[in-house]
Design an enzyme around this catalytic site. Sequence first.
Site, PDB file in Angstrom:
ATOM      1  N   GLY A  98       0.824  -1.214   0.000  1.00 31.67           N
ATOM      2  CA  GLY A  98       0.000   0.000   0.000  1.00 31.67           C
ATOM      3  C   GLY A  98       0.852   1.255   0.000  1.00 31.67           C
ATOM      4  N   ASP A 128       1.634   3.273   3.037  1.00 32.37           N
ATOM      5  CA  ASP A 128       2.508   3.388   4.211  1.00 32.37           C
ATOM      6  C   ASP A 128       3.502   2.242   4.305  1.00 32.37           C
ATOM      7  OD1 ASP A 128       0.859   5.489   4.727  1.00 32.37           O
ATOM      8  OD2 ASP A 128       0.121   4.773   6.661  1.00 32.37           O
ATOM      9  N   ALA A 141      -2.406  -3.318   7.159  1.00 29.17           N
ATOM     10  CA  ALA A 141      -3.370  -3.818   6.174  1.00 29.17           C
ATOM     11  C   ALA A 141      -4.780  -3.396   6.560  1.00 29.17           C
ATOM     12  CB  ALA A 141      -3.296  -5.341   6.085  1.00 29.17           C
ATOM     13  N   SER A 176      -8.992   0.373   3.306  1.00 25.63           N
ATOM     14  CA  SER A 176      -8.702   1.687   3.886  1.00 25.63           C
ATOM     15  C   SER A 176      -9.496   2.824   3.247  1.00 25.63           C
ATOM     16  CB  SER A 176      -7.205   1.981   3.755  1.00 25.63           C
ATOM     17  OG  SER A 176      -6.905   2.289   2.414  1.00 25.63           O
ATOM     18  N   THR A 198      -6.984   5.391  13.459  1.00 26.18           N
ATOM     19  CA  THR A 198      -7.246   6.499  12.541  1.00 26.18           C
ATOM     20  C   THR A 198      -8.090   7.613  13.145  1.00 26.18           C
ATOM     21  OG1 THR A 198      -8.540   7.069  10.566  1.00 26.18           O
ATOM     22  CG2 THR A 198      -9.127   5.013  11.646  1.00 26.18           C
ATOM     23  N   GLU A 244     -10.456   8.887  11.700  1.00 23.39           N
ATOM     24  CA  GLU A 244     -11.845   8.610  11.332  1.00 23.39           C
ATOM     25  C   GLU A 244     -12.648   8.109  12.533  1.00 23.39           C
ATOM     26  OE1 GLU A 244     -14.100   8.459   8.445  1.00 23.39           O
ATOM     27  OE2 GLU A 244     -12.760  10.120   7.976  1.00 23.39           O
ATOM     28  N   TYR A 300     -16.155   1.958   7.995  1.00 21.68           N
ATOM     29  CA  TYR A 300     -14.691   1.946   8.143  1.00 21.68           C
ATOM     30  C   TYR A 300     -14.304   2.405   9.551  1.00 21.68           C
ATOM     31  CZ  TYR A 300      -9.864   3.638   7.776  1.00 21.68           C
ATOM     32  OH  TYR A 300      -8.532   3.879   8.007  1.00 21.68           O
ATOM     33  N   LYS A 342     -12.660   0.294  12.778  1.00 19.94           N
ATOM     34  CA  LYS A 342     -11.375   0.714  13.356  1.00 19.94           C
ATOM     35  C   LYS A 342     -11.503   0.973  14.864  1.00 19.94           C
ATOM     36  CE  LYS A 342      -8.244   0.999   9.924  1.00 19.94           C
ATOM     37  NZ  LYS A 342      -6.853   0.533   9.971  1.00 19.94           N
ATOM     38  N   ARG A 357       0.156   7.502  -2.773  1.00 18.85           N
ATOM     39  CA  ARG A 357      -1.243   7.429  -2.341  1.00 18.85           C
ATOM     40  C   ARG A 357      -2.114   6.803  -3.436  1.00 18.85           C
ATOM     41  NH1 ARG A 357      -4.571   7.074   1.973  1.00 18.85           N
ATOM     42  NH2 ARG A 357      -5.224   9.098   2.756  1.00 18.85           N
TER      43      ARG A 357
HETATM   44  P1  NAP Z   1      -3.487   1.437   1.619  1.00 14.73           P
HETATM   45  O1  NAP Z   1      -2.568   2.136   0.692  1.00 14.73           O
HETATM   46  O2  NAP Z   1      -4.898   1.244   1.201  1.00 14.73           O
HETATM   47  O3  NAP Z   1      -2.837   0.015   1.961  1.00 14.73           O
HETATM   48  C1  NAP Z   1      -3.564  -0.974   2.631  1.00 14.73           C
HETATM   49  C2  NAP Z   1      -2.947  -2.317   2.351  1.00 14.73           C
HETATM   50  O4  NAP Z   1      -3.711  -3.333   3.035  1.00 14.73           O
HETATM   51  C3  NAP Z   1      -2.935  -2.706   0.871  1.00 14.73           C
HETATM   52  O5  NAP Z   1      -1.635  -3.071   0.497  1.00 14.73           O
HETATM   53  C4  NAP Z   1      -3.897  -3.899   0.817  1.00 14.73           C
HETATM   54  O6  NAP Z   1      -3.522  -4.899  -0.085  1.00 14.73           O
HETATM   55  C5  NAP Z   1      -3.767  -4.476   2.209  1.00 14.73           C
HETATM   56  N1  NAP Z   1      -4.911  -5.330   2.523  1.00 14.73           N
HETATM   57  C6  NAP Z   1      -6.231  -5.047   2.351  1.00 14.73           C
HETATM   58  N2  NAP Z   1      -6.985  -6.080   2.734  1.00 14.73           N
HETATM   59  C7  NAP Z   1      -6.137  -7.065   3.158  1.00 14.73           C
HETATM   60  C8  NAP Z   1      -6.326  -8.362   3.656  1.00 14.73           C
HETATM   61  N3  NAP Z   1      -7.541  -8.898   3.809  1.00 14.73           N
HETATM   62  N4  NAP Z   1      -5.237  -9.086   3.986  1.00 14.73           N
HETATM   63  C9  NAP Z   1      -3.988  -8.581   3.837  1.00 14.73           C
HETATM   64  N5  NAP Z   1      -3.745  -7.332   3.343  1.00 14.73           N
HETATM   65  C10 NAP Z   1      -4.818  -6.578   3.014  1.00 14.73           C
HETATM   66  O7  NAP Z   1      -3.520   2.175   3.041  1.00 14.73           O
HETATM   67  P2  NAP Z   1      -2.432   3.164   3.678  1.00 14.73           P
HETATM   68  O8  NAP Z   1      -2.792   4.561   3.312  1.00 14.73           O
HETATM   69  O9  NAP Z   1      -1.079   2.655   3.430  1.00 14.73           O
HETATM   70  O10 NAP Z   1      -2.803   3.025   5.228  1.00 14.73           O
HETATM   71  C11 NAP Z   1      -2.189   2.035   6.030  1.00 14.73           C
HETATM   72  C12 NAP Z   1      -3.059   1.777   7.242  1.00 14.73           C
HETATM   73  O11 NAP Z   1      -3.203   2.975   8.002  1.00 14.73           O
HETATM   74  C13 NAP Z   1      -4.476   1.313   6.944  1.00 14.73           C
HETATM   75  O12 NAP Z   1      -4.845   0.396   7.954  1.00 14.73           O
HETATM   76  C14 NAP Z   1      -5.308   2.559   7.063  1.00 14.73           C
HETATM   77  O13 NAP Z   1      -6.645   2.239   7.409  1.00 14.73           O
HETATM   78  C15 NAP Z   1      -4.579   3.283   8.179  1.00 14.73           C
HETATM   79  N6  NAP Z   1      -4.630   4.733   8.169  1.00 14.73           N
HETATM   80  C16 NAP Z   1      -4.259   5.411   7.058  1.00 14.73           C
HETATM   81  C17 NAP Z   1      -4.245   6.795   7.077  1.00 14.73           C
HETATM   82  C18 NAP Z   1      -3.832   7.586   5.864  1.00 14.73           C
HETATM   83  O14 NAP Z   1      -4.123   8.782   5.824  1.00 14.73           O
HETATM   84  N7  NAP Z   1      -3.147   6.982   4.901  1.00 14.73           N
HETATM   85  C19 NAP Z   1      -4.596   7.478   8.255  1.00 14.73           C
HETATM   86  C20 NAP Z   1      -4.948   6.737   9.378  1.00 14.73           C
HETATM   87  C21 NAP Z   1      -4.937   5.367   9.336  1.00 14.73           C
HETATM   88  P3  NAP Z   1      -3.664  -4.697  -1.670  1.00 14.73           P
HETATM   89  O15 NAP Z   1      -2.377  -4.034  -2.027  1.00 14.73           O
HETATM   90  O16 NAP Z   1      -3.798  -6.057  -2.141  1.00 14.73           O
HETATM   91  O17 NAP Z   1      -4.873  -3.855  -1.911  1.00 14.73           O
HETATM   92  N1  GDD Z   2     -12.020  10.170  -2.080  1.00 19.56           N
HETATM   93  C1  GDD Z   2     -12.659  11.309  -2.386  1.00 19.56           C
HETATM   94  N2  GDD Z   2     -13.014  11.551  -3.689  1.00 19.56           N
HETATM   95  N3  GDD Z   2     -12.922  12.189  -1.404  1.00 19.56           N
HETATM   96  C2  GDD Z   2     -13.530  13.353  -1.739  1.00 19.56           C
HETATM   97  C3  GDD Z   2     -13.886  13.654  -3.054  1.00 19.56           C
HETATM   98  C4  GDD Z   2     -13.636  12.701  -4.072  1.00 19.56           C
HETATM   99  O1  GDD Z   2     -13.936  12.892  -5.239  1.00 19.56           O
HETATM  100  N4  GDD Z   2     -14.429  14.882  -3.062  1.00 19.56           N
HETATM  101  C5  GDD Z   2     -14.414  15.335  -1.808  1.00 19.56           C
HETATM  102  N5  GDD Z   2     -13.874  14.413  -0.999  1.00 19.56           N
HETATM  103  C6  GDD Z   2     -13.715  14.530   0.466  1.00 19.56           C
HETATM  104  C7  GDD Z   2     -14.275  13.330   1.250  1.00 19.56           C
HETATM  105  O2  GDD Z   2     -15.695  13.439   1.348  1.00 19.56           O
HETATM  106  C8  GDD Z   2     -13.537  13.510   2.564  1.00 19.56           C
HETATM  107  O3  GDD Z   2     -14.195  14.441   3.369  1.00 19.56           O
HETATM  108  C9  GDD Z   2     -12.189  14.103   2.134  1.00 19.56           C
HETATM  109  O4  GDD Z   2     -12.336  14.534   0.781  1.00 19.56           O
HETATM  110  C10 GDD Z   2     -11.017  13.125   2.224  1.00 19.56           C
HETATM  111  O5  GDD Z   2     -11.372  11.930   1.566  1.00 19.56           O
HETATM  112  P1  GDD Z   2     -10.294  10.771   1.301  1.00 19.56           P
HETATM  113  O6  GDD Z   2      -9.105  11.329   0.626  1.00 19.56           O
HETATM  114  O7  GDD Z   2     -11.007   9.656   0.638  1.00 19.56           O
HETATM  115  O8  GDD Z   2      -9.794  10.372   2.764  1.00 19.56           O
HETATM  116  P2  GDD Z   2     -10.572  10.113   4.131  1.00 19.56           P
HETATM  117  O9  GDD Z   2     -10.329  11.302   5.013  1.00 19.56           O
HETATM  118  O10 GDD Z   2     -11.973   9.721   3.903  1.00 19.56           O
HETATM  119  O11 GDD Z   2      -9.814   8.840   4.706  1.00 19.56           O
HETATM  120  C11 GDD Z   2      -8.387   8.778   4.710  1.00 19.56           C
HETATM  121  O12 GDD Z   2      -7.896   9.285   5.927  1.00 19.56           O
HETATM  122  C12 GDD Z   2      -8.289   8.545   7.088  1.00 19.56           C
HETATM  123  C13 GDD Z   2      -7.689   9.264   8.308  1.00 19.56           C
HETATM  124  O13 GDD Z   2      -8.470  10.370   8.638  1.00 19.56           O
HETATM  125  C14 GDD Z   2      -7.990   7.307   4.508  1.00 19.56           C
HETATM  126  O14 GDD Z   2      -6.601   7.208   4.345  1.00 19.56           O
HETATM  127  C15 GDD Z   2      -8.397   6.455   5.708  1.00 19.56           C
HETATM  128  O15 GDD Z   2      -7.877   5.135   5.556  1.00 19.56           O
HETATM  129  C16 GDD Z   2      -7.793   7.112   6.972  1.00 19.56           C
HETATM  130  O16 GDD Z   2      -8.139   6.373   8.105  1.00 19.56           O
END
Ligand code: NAP
Ligand code: GDD
Length: 324
Positions: free
Chosen positions: A12, A14, A82, A85, A126, A128, A151, A155, A186
Amino acid sequence: MAKTALVTGILGQDGPYLAKLLIEKGYKVYGLMRRYSQPHMGNLKFLGIENQIDFIEGDLTDESSLIQLVKTIRPTEVYNLAAQSFVGSSWDQAKLTTEVNALGVLYLLNSIKFFSPITKFYQASTSEMFGLSNDKGYQDENTNFHPRSPYGIAKVYAYWMTVNFRESYGLFTTNGILFNHESPLRGIQFVTRKITDGVARIKLGLAENISLGNLEAKRDWGFAGDYVEAMYLMMQAKEPDDYVVGTGICHSVMEFVELAFKHVGINDWKKYVVIDPRFKRPAEVPHLQAKSDKMMKKLGWRPKVAFDELVKMMVDADLKRLNK
Ligand code: NAP
Ligand code: GDD
């Protein structure tokens, strides 16, 4: 003996940044990946570490695969990144989201408890989980949870299970409550990458507009490379604990759009953005803004990349990718 780390979510966003950091620190890194007909190594390749990971096949929803690998490797540290997400998909795939993001964590914790209790465990929690809670204008470790999506709800379960294994069995388990963090790695569905990819396409004449949902939503956006350092620091702390991680500054989606267009010399961005109700959510999280004082004071973490640098980094990476 070199430390060993098992990173789930290795393909993914991270996972690769964390793996790179751990490799630089001398860890042997195992990466859990699902079974694919064609594994997608793009993000690991981007960081040049695809040949430095020991890949193990398994799935968070398959407890026996987790038991097997924890029993065999007995890693020093497990980073559970994982997840399903994408918040937007969690309403339509609520069961899958629950199985992976909630039950998967229980399976992993059980595997550690029974087969390697000395292993330290990091859970990717998260912001969220806070959802609608915004009484003080920010969220910290004392803020109540009010998740707004399947989601976020899954969590919350995983968060409390992680706390419970610490309190019940004395395991080293820690929750990093991370706010949104982004990078050129991303996924394309998330709003930041969708915008930077769209802006780059418009600049290069490959697209005419970007369709978006709610432009008013506010997020505390940081750089993923900074946030994996926070994960690592939590696992090196003397005692396990739970920490909020974010920059403390938030911006609206609209501000992100404006800055991304400005970076490629387009000031009249409204001409290129279409509002499409399909991208609005059944229940929105309007405002997330971290107060990371605990993380900063206790563990000395600081974000290094500012919002405008992040936007430019992502637009430039998309321009480069598309130019290729
Ligand atoms: P990501 O890019 O969506 O990566 C998630 C990974 O989890 C992917 O590689 C996916 O595999 C793997 N996965 C999904 N289902 C699985 C399963 N059943 N078994 C094993 N692996 C599985 O997410 P990320 O942005 O790196 O985020 C990492 C973690 O932090 C997630 O848990 C997310 O919820 C949490 N988080 C993210 C943010 C953020 O802003 N990025 C903030 C707070 C928390 P595939 O490659 O096969 O799809
Ligand atoms: N994805 C998406 N697409 N979001 C949109 C769009 C669009 O076209 N237009 C507006 N948004 C708004 C969403 O409604 C949300 O309020 C904001 O943009 C951010 O959306 P995302 O980028 O999809 O992220 P997220 O905040 O819902 O979730 C991410 O951050 C979380 C931590 O706060 C993910 O990485 C989660 O896995 C993570 O936990």
